[in-house]
Design an enzyme around this catalytic site. Sequence first.
Site, PDB file in Angstrom:
ATOM      1  N   ARG A   1       0.830  -1.214   0.000  1.00 51.58           N
ATOM      2  CA  ARG A   1       0.000   0.000   0.000  1.00 51.58           C
ATOM      3  C   ARG A   1       0.861   1.259   0.000  1.00 51.58           C
ATOM      4  O   ARG A   1       0.468   2.310  -0.515  1.00 51.58           O
ATOM      5  CB  ARG A   1      -0.937  -0.012   1.215  1.00 51.58           C
TER       6      ARG A   1
ATOM      7  N   ILE B   1      -7.443   7.297  -0.867  1.00 52.68           N
ATOM      8  CA  ILE B   1      -7.230   5.846  -0.976  1.00 52.68           C
ATOM      9  C   ILE B   1      -8.043   5.250   0.171  1.00 52.68           C
ATOM     10  O   ILE B   1      -8.016   5.749   1.294  1.00 52.68           O
ATOM     11  CB  ILE B   1      -5.721   5.493  -0.888  1.00 52.68           C
ATOM     12  N   SER B   2      -8.790   4.174  -0.126  1.00 56.00           N
ATOM     13  CA  SER B   2      -9.717   3.635   0.872  1.00 56.00           C
ATOM     14  C   SER B   2      -8.970   2.992   2.040  1.00 56.00           C
ATOM     15  O   SER B   2      -7.794   2.660   1.952  1.00 56.00           O
ATOM     16  CB  SER B   2     -10.623   2.588   0.236  1.00 56.00           C
ATOM     17  N   GLN B   3      -9.735   2.798   3.120  1.00 54.18           N
ATOM     18  CA  GLN B   3      -9.226   2.124   4.310  1.00 54.18           C
ATOM     19  C   GLN B   3      -8.914   0.655   3.953  1.00 54.18           C
ATOM     20  O   GLN B   3      -9.747  -0.014   3.332  1.00 54.18           O
ATOM     21  CB  GLN B   3     -10.353   2.200   5.330  1.00 54.18           C
TER      22      GLN B   3
END
Length: 227
Positions: free
Chosen positions: A48, A74-76
């Site tokens: 990530r 950016i998503s969790q």
Amino acid sequence: MSDQDNGRAGRTPGDPHADEHKMRFLYTLRSRGVTDQRVLDAMERIDRGAFVRGHFEDRSYEDTPLPIGCGQTISQPSVVGLMTQALEVGPRDTVLEVGTGSGYQAAVLSLLCRRVLTVDRHRRLVNEAEALFRQLGLTNITARVADGSRGLPEQAPFDRIMVTAAAEDPPGPLLSQLKIGGIMVLPVGQSDAVQTLIRVTRTAEGFRYDELRQVRFVPLVEGLGQT
Ligand code: SAH
């Protein structure tokens, strides 16, 4: 998998805490309900940190969304894991992702299926994500600038569709571009409120809707962005 197989798995190549970060990252995913081993393996392999920009880089392994530019996030990670798991992707599937953003979700999906088509309304995000896909050798992802609320009619139908921005209702074109037996996972609800993550399954008779959990996503906006 050893660190030699996967130089990008840690925070930085020389990071002495890389293994610890990775272990804690995976532990958090599991404890928040990501139990599918294929999904966990994919999230272990895709770093990530490579998708997080600038001064937020040192928070890459926290279970939190982070800014990526163009007012987007950016998503969790646990939500990425739960959405990927709910999509039940098979190795021969073609997946459409609406909302490329950083490219992280597309990269995770690309390890689980035959081909990912990902679209974003911001050219800058698409260009940056494409450069990362090339750098990481993820050759089965195609990124395009497009209004994903219309889907990609010329490439349809899709085995799986994932939408990573919230619409009030599932967009009609996306429903019609799903194969029979296909699955779509998406957040629905008002953009300024808590939304519901749902899974839509297309059957020969119609559509089945399952509610998965509460989430918060940036809105699905019609038309292309300025940058
Ligand atoms: N999946 C991304 C996070 C997405 S954030 C990741 O892994 O980083 C949501 C993204 O949806 C944003 O980049 C936004 O530009 C995009 N988006 C919003 N409305 C859209 C639309 N109509 N078509 C395509 N992309 C859209």
